[in-house]
Scaffold this active site. Structure first.
Site: not given
Ligand code: UDP
Length: 357
Positions: A207
């Site tokens: 994403h």
């Molecule tokens: N996650 C979730 N549902 C989804 C995809 C990801 O709950 O459909 C969770 C994933 O397990 C992790 C978190 O979202 O705990 C990661 O968030 P994101 O990828 O939005 O942000 P980043 O970690 O890159 O800041």
């Protein structure tokens, strides 16, 4: 004493779920949701599933350019801070909500506690890197999730305000990763159809701003489509339109975003993980799953050992090749703490409060 906590995006809800109950044993917490993530399955679902207290304020701010979003949030958060007069502002991670809250509090001379301080990609074109650096440099108490971040803070002259507490995502993983069972889970395709989780599958999340171009996303999908098992891919709202346009990838299950309990269950049961998410890379590591990260910078250097997590450019052949590498796991290597970072965070806040008063 009163703490205003500001959250806004999916990973911050998970971190808040790990910290809030512990925090409320010692402090009055006022919870502010900026509105950065607002779809039911990107926001409310997390509050329900993880029993996160209902926000005291929902600012309803999302979309626009980075400056528009951050600026609007700053104005609204400033009003809350002036009204609530907290002893602390608590923020997590690296989103625009984190930066907006930190800047507003700093100008009002409200002490700031930053959880996940010191994480650095050393890539200034990564928008979150700007948020991390600015937030750390206006914070009063900087709490690092792992050794590398703690060392970065020392290098930047922030060592005297910093502590190593462990990773709140690991706390959440320990607390929640056994709640859901894969055999009782259903997935909802983007078309609305409900399906079972395949016996064997790869798990993809993607994403980041860097990977939302047609070229990069098509390469990633081409790679996943060519693998020996199907890929489960919960599509972030940011990519939804492009996915619908890109056409047919019959070996990929494009599903609606899942809740955190489902997501960690999918991580634990996947063959391997491909992602550009910071949180997913650590969860793959916690679950002992091989991860390929489609980014040109390292988010969590601790995970980049023994082939456990490898970077790939968004080129289909390279992604497939990196996925085929086998990892080696050293069970004694636990760089993200003991799953009790929330206790350490609250203890640090209590101690620092004594010093400030
Ligand atoms: N996650 C979730 N549902 C989804 C995809 C990801 O709950 O459909 C969770 C994933 O397990 C992790 C978190 O979202 O705990 C990661 O968030 P994101 O990828 O939005 O942000 P980043 O970690 O890159 O800041």
């Amino acid at each position: 004493m009163k703490v205003v906590t500001v959250v806004g995006a999916r990973p911050q809800f998970i971190k808040e779920a790990a910290v809030s109950a512990e925090l409320r044993k010692e402090f009055d917490e006022v919870l502010v949701h900026t509105g950065q993530h607002f779809d039911y399955n990107m926001s409310e679902q997390f509050f329900e599933e993880l029993s996160i207290p209902k926000p005291d304020y929902n600012l309803g701010i999302s979309g626009g350019t980075h400056a528009q979003m951050t600026g609007k949030m700053m104005m609204a958060i400033e009003e809350v801070l002036i009204k609530e007069k907290p002893d602390w502002l608590l923020v997590f991670g690296d989103t625009n909500s984190t930066l907006a809250a930190a800047l507003s509090a700093a100008k009002l001379k409200i002490p700031i506690c930053h959880v996940e301080a010191g994480a650095r990609t050393h890539c200034m074109t990564n928008p979150e890197e700007i948020n991390r650096i600015c937030t750390d440099h206006v914070s009063t108490l900087l709490l690092a999730s792992a050794e590398d971040g703690f060392n970065e803070l020392k290098k930047e002259g922030l060592g005297s305000k910093s502590l190593l507490v462990g990773n709140t995502m690991y706390d959440a993983f320990v607390k929640y990763s056994n709640v859901r069972r894969i055999d009782s889970m259903k997935l909802e395709l983007l078309t609305g159809e409900e399906i079972d989780v395949p016996d064997k599958y790869y798990y993809l999340t993607c994403h980041r701003e860097e990977n939302t171009s047609e070229k990069n996303l098509s390469e990633i999908l081409k790679a996943m489509n060519s693998l020996d098992y199907p890929t489960v891919y919960p599509v972030h709202p940011r990519n939804r339109e492009l996915i619908l346009k890109l056409g047919d990838f019959p070996n990929i299950l494009f599903v609606k975003p899942v809740g955190y309990l489902e997501s960690v269950c999918l991580v634990k049961n996947a063959e391997k993980i491909v992602t550009d998410s910071g949180g997913l890379q650590t969860e793959a590591f916690f679950a002992g799953k091989k991860c390929v990260t489609v980014l040109d910078f390292v988010c969590w250097p601790e995970t980049m050992v023994n082939n456990r997590n490898e970077l790939s450019r968004p080129i289909a052949e390279e992604i497939v090749e990196k996925i085929s590498h086998e990892q080696i796991i050293d069970e004694n290597y636990k760089p993200f703490g003991d799953g009790k970072s929330a206790v350490k965070i609250v203890r640090a806040l209590v101690e620092k409060s004594k010093q400030l008063n």
